[in-house]
Design a protein around this motif. Structure first.
Motif, short mmCIF file in Angstrom:
data_model
loop_
_atom_site.label_atom_id
_atom_site.label_comp_id
_atom_site.label_asym_id
_atom_site.label_seq_id
_atom_site.Cartn_x
_atom_site.Cartn_y
_atom_site.Cartn_z
N MET A 42 -7.37 -14.57 -3.97
CA MET A 42 -6.56 -13.91 -3.51
C MET A 42 -6.78 -13.65 -1.97
O MET A 42 -6.56 -13.05 -1.11
N LEU B 126 -4.42 -12.73 1.54
CA LEU B 126 -4.88 -12.20 1.93
C LEU B 126 -5.25 -12.28 3.79
O LEU B 126 -4.73 -11.46 4.85
N CYS C 76 -3.50 -10.88 6.77
CA CYS C 76 -3.28 -8.94 7.66
C CYS C 76 -3.83 -8.84 6.71
O CYS C 76 -5.16 -8.41 6.29
N LEU D 100 -6.09 -5.35 5.36
CA LEU D 100 -5.82 -5.77 3.62
C LEU D 100 -7.29 -5.72 3.40
O LEU D 100 -7.75 -4.89 2.69
N ARG E 257 -8.49 -2.41 4.12
CA ARG E 257 -8.15 -1.14 3.01
C ARG E 257 -9.32 -1.53 1.74
O ARG E 257 -10.15 -0.82 1.34
N VAL F 152 -11.71 -0.07 -0.26
CA VAL F 152 -12.17 0.80 -1.45
C VAL F 152 -13.38 0.67 -2.03
O VAL F 152 -14.31 0.53 -2.85
N ALA G 17 -1.32 -7.46 -7.68
CA ALA G 17 -0.68 -7.65 -6.37
C ALA G 17 -0.28 -8.63 -5.86
O ALA G 17 0.05 -9.46 -5.06
N SER H 282 -3.91 3.99 -4.88
CA SER H 282 -4.90 2.75 -3.76
C SER H 282 -4.42 1.18 -4.63
O SER H 282 -3.51 1.20 -3.88
N ILE I 51 -0.54 1.35 -2.96
CA ILE I 51 -0.79 0.75 -1.63
C ILE I 51 -1.39 -0.32 -1.37
O ILE I 51 -0.43 -1.36 -0.41
N VAL I 52 -2.30 -0.56 -2.10
CA VAL I 52 -2.90 -2.48 -2.06
C VAL I 52 -1.74 -4.12 -2.35
O VAL I 52 -1.29 -4.68 -1.38
N LEU J 281 1.02 -3.12 0.63
CA LEU J 281 0.50 -3.82 1.62
C LEU J 281 0.18 -5.34 1.59
O LEU J 281 0.61 -6.10 2.64
N ALA J 282 0.22 -5.43 0.39
CA ALA J 282 0.05 -7.74 0.03
C ALA J 282 1.69 -7.98 0.27
O ALA J 282 1.73 -8.69 1.14
#
Lengths: 457, 120, 268
Positions: free
Chosen positions: B1, B5, B8, B11, B14, B18, C82, C242, C245-246, C249-250
């Protein structure tokens, strides 16, 4: 949709499963509700009976009481428990399974209560006539199990039937799709040159347009093939006469010239080569498997080979090559002219493409399953990657500048293949293990053993 | 993951938020001083079938399963779902609840294992 | 029997939605279903281990092992969903690029295995305790088969529905499904976390049980598909959102990745 069969089977089973399972689920629920009502009515009957028994306040009428045995039995099964209270709440009567404390608050109607370590359905009745509270209870789990065991009898066959239905659907869909498979097989399995219309029994309506258009296509293809073939054959045939005339004229020309003339000699050779080419084209067309309509006769390949070799011995001697014929009689059903043509081409090729002083070996052998004709040489052979292509018409290794510098029509092996196919045989090219050059192996179906006397056509 | 990611930057931010949010929610709550209540499961029945707890206060509920078979304590109203293995116990936190009745049931024996929590 | 139907159906439906969505995605990406075998095998193994070790797991983490494991599985699946969206959008942007097979395989296998571990353990426990130990084998068997049958049938139609779409719209719809599934997983995870007192208790934001009762057929269906909850809390809603949203965004990241000099790296 990767597979129609899988798609149809899965979706059909899914529909059956959904419909039958949902309906049996609904049936189950409905039946359970019915059973509940039935059990509740049973409780009511018990309550009524108890009210009757306890007519006099506080005094149980002897003799009307449930027989002890029956009471004990019911209690043992814990099916029914009952209590009768008077207006003040004193316990007048109770079954063995019932507790000493009230099973439920004194509220008229049905309710679910926990006592004695079980969950019970309790009915409370107010007997206005005598001023009694009658409470009758039934174990919920027992009620539930009883009802369910009966209803499940109806559900289980559906559940067990579905796998059977699934199996049947799989086969039926497969059976229904059989015409498609047959059509595919029929089209796939045919020979390259087979352009006869596709024939299927009982073509389903959905496939008719496909077979009709396929057959139409095949017919058009066939007629254009025929035109092409006839054209080649006709052209070759028409060329024969002028070539013969040319040959005669060259012969005359050579005779008229006093001194040997190199140009005229080359002209003669050129005309000979052209004549050979035209003859080959004619043989090729005559032996095309779909063209050939001839009754086969028993032919002994060994005897035929001897004959062909003696006619070709001159060329072999000229190139100082060694020739062996090995083996013994090999009877096949065939056309002698075509088979002679085959051998001529094989021996011709072997001699032509092998160097001076090379070794050529021909072998005829029969075993139980097949008659084998094998021609090997010690020439350069054919590289593995070209072994398929050499059967194509007019294909020559390294184009026209053949390593051996020999001229040829490029039709020889095409003719050989035609003849082999016409006889239902197989041809295989490999490298000769002993001589190192090309090894041509041809497998024929042997003639039935019963007719050994039919020697040669 | 993470690898995927990396291109970007959004993320990253974000995920950090979280994570912070999660940490923030764990930290200040201590498990002390919460009243403890107990429920027993016997023969696929809840004892007591009706449990009274104080309203507007978090409560620790210990469920003892005295049966040999597992049971799943579940309640739509309390939003709770927990499997309790046979001859074992399970803990769930509930509340603070508004006064009222909150039914619960044992999912593996829905016909008999029924009860409710009464917040007063 | 209805209990068995409901329990089995709920779990199977949830797993089927995930698996069928992944199947449709892999057809749209030009891959076969070899990942499924691994996922199923690992999942069944995982479910058995989970069910057998439930006592030890429950005792761990001060009695909240179950909640932690469940929410870890749920969050894991949501994260992988995701990832799935990221890969799918990348594929949409670069239709000619074949994604790194191993990455895709691993994502799918782990997702399926995690989902089946969770769903399978529950079915296993129920079937074993109520069916085998309590002796209601016929009822549990019939109910289980009915629930399984309905779940598989719905999944079949779902899959062929997705299959009937062309490749691009199929991938887009799969992303949408994955978005909702992931959010629903996060919503469920929040329930476990608040049960273990990791997340604080909160008043429900609203109560829609008047509209769809959670225990009703419609409610169960919505719960399995959208992660419906009649009385959600702020935690639940915010984790749900959330996750959405994640995931978005991915997908945006995958969309932007297209302009990077080496787009092939996205699939690694």
């Amino acid at each position: 949709m990767a597979s129609i069969r899988v798609f149809l089977t899965l979706t059909l089973i899914a529909i059956i499963v959904l419909v039958s399972f949902l309906s049996s689920l609904r049936g189950y629920r409905q039946s359970m509700v019915e059973a509940e009502t039935l059990f509740d009515m049973q409780l009511q009957e018990h309550a009524k009976l108890l009210s009757l028994i306890t007519i006099n306040r506080g005094q149980v009428v002897e003799g009307l009481l449930l027989p002890r045995q029956a009471d004990a039995q019911l209690s043992a099964q814990s099916l029914i428990a009952y209590q009768v209270f008077n207006e003040e709440g004193a316990l007048l009567l109770r079954s063995v399974a019932a507790p000493n404390t009230p099973m439920s608050p004194r509220e008229v109607g049905y309710s679910d209560r926990n006592f004695n370590g079980y969950r019970w359905r309790v009915l409370v009745v107010w007997d206005q006539l005598d001023g009694h509270w009658v409470m009758v209870a039934q174990r919920l789990d027992v009620r539930y199990e009883l009802a369910e065991s009966v209803i499940l009898e109806a559900v289980v066959p559906t559940v067990l039937g579905v796998p059977l239905a699934a199996l049947l659907i799989w086969f039926i869909v497969g059976y229904g799709l059989r015409p498609i498979r047959q059509l595919a097989k029929e089209v796939r399995s045919r020979e390259v040159s087979d352009l006869s219309p596709v024939r299927l029994d009982n073509v389903p309506r959905e496939l008719t347009p496909l077979t009709v258009s396929t057959n139409d296509l095949l017919r058009r293809l066939q007629s254009s093939f025929n035109r092409e073939k006839r054209f080649a054959a006709d052209a070759a045939h028409e060329l024969r006469t002028p070539i013969s005339i040319l040959k005669v004229q060259v012969h005359n020309l050579l005779a008229e010239l006093e001194a040997p003339n190199a140009t005229a000699e080359e002209l003669r050779q050129g005309i000979d080569a052209m004549g050979h080419l035209v003859e080959q084209i004619l043989v090729l067309n005559r032996t095309a498997p779909d063209q050939y309509m001839v009754q086969f006769v028993p032919v002994d390949l060994y005897a035929l080979a001897q004959e062909v070799i003696s006619s070709e011995y001159e060329q072999i001697l000229e190139r100082e090559q060694h020739f062996d014929l090995e083996g013994g009689p090999g009877l096949v059903a065939g056309d002698a002219t075509a088979l002679r043509s085959l051998m001529l081409n094989l021996i011709g090729n072997a001699s032509k493409y092998s160097p001076q002083g090379a070794h050529i070996r021909m072998r005829v052998r029969t075993d139980r399953k097949e008659t084998i004709l094998q021609v090997e040489d010690s020439g350069p052979g054919i590289p593995e990657s070209y072994r398929e292509r050499v059967f194509d018409r007019f294909y020559r290794l390294d184009g026209d500048r053949h390593a051996s510098g020999v001229s040829g029509s490029g039709l020889g092996l095409a003719i050989v293949k035609h003849i082999v196919e016409m006889h239902g045989g197989h041809i295989r090219l490999s490298q000769s293990r002993e001589l190192g050059g090309l090894c041509v192996t041809i497998l024929f179906k042997p003639l039935a053993q019963e007719k050994p006397e039919g020697k040669k056509a | 993951m993470k690898e995927i990611l990396t291109p970007c930057p959004h993320l990253h931010r974000r995920w950090r938020s979280v994570l912070l949010f999660l940490l923030w929610s764990i930290a200040p709550w201590s498990h002390a001083q919460t009243p403890v209540f107990e429920i027993e499961i016997r023969e696929h029945l809840f004892f007591p079938a009706e449990l009274v707890i104080p309203a507007n206060q978090k409560v620790k509920l210990i469920i003892y399963n005295r049966d040999d078979t597992p049971e799943e304590f579940e309640s739509y109203e309390l939003n709770r779902e927990k499997v309790i293995v046979g001859n074992s116990q399970g803990v769930v936190f509930i509340g603070p609840l508004k006064p009222g009745e909150y039914p619960f049931f044992g999912e593996f024996n829905m016909k008999t294992a029924l009860g409710k929590i009464i917040a007063e | 029997m209805t209990d068995a139907v409901v329990i089995v159906l709920r779990e199977v439906l949830e797993a089927m939605l995930l698996i069928c969505m992944l199947m449709a995605t892999s057809t749209a990406m030009g891959y076969r279903f070899r990942w499924m075998l691994g996922g199923l095998a690992l999942g069944v193994g995982g479910a058995t281990l989970y069910a057998l070790g439930l006592e030890q797991i429950s005792m761990a983490f001060e009695g909240f092992g179950q909640e932690y494991v469940n929410s870890a599985l749920l969050v894991g699946i949501a994260v992988l969903l995701a990832t799935h969206n990221f890969l799918a959008v990348f594929q949409l942007r670069n239709p000619s690029v074949m994604l790194a097979y191993r990455t895709l395989m691993l994502t799918f296998v782990v997702m399926v295995a995690m989902a089946i571990t969770r769903e399978g353990a529950e079915i296993y426990l129920y079937a074993y305790s109520y069916g085998v130990l309590a002796g209601n084998i016929t009822a549990v068997f019939s109910g289980g088969v009915i629930g399984l049958g309905i779940g598989l049938s719905v999944g079949t139609f779902f899959y062929y529905g997705l299959r009937s779409l062309a490749r691009r719209p199929r991938l887009i719809v799969c992303c949408g499904v994955s978005l909702v599934l992931g959010a629903s997983m996060m919503g469920q995870a929040s329930v476990y976390l608040s049960q273990a007192d990791v997340l604080p208790y909160q008043e429900p934001l609203w109560d829609s049980s008047g509209l769809f009762e959670e225990s009703s057929l419609m409610g169960e269906l919505l719960r399995a598909t959208l992660g419906y909850e009649a009385q959600p809390t702020l935690n639940q809603v915010s984790l749900y959102l959330s996750s959405v949203i994640v995931s978005i965004l991915a997908m945006l990241a995958a969309w932007r990745l297209h302009r990077l000099p080496e787009p092939a790296r996205g699939g690694e």
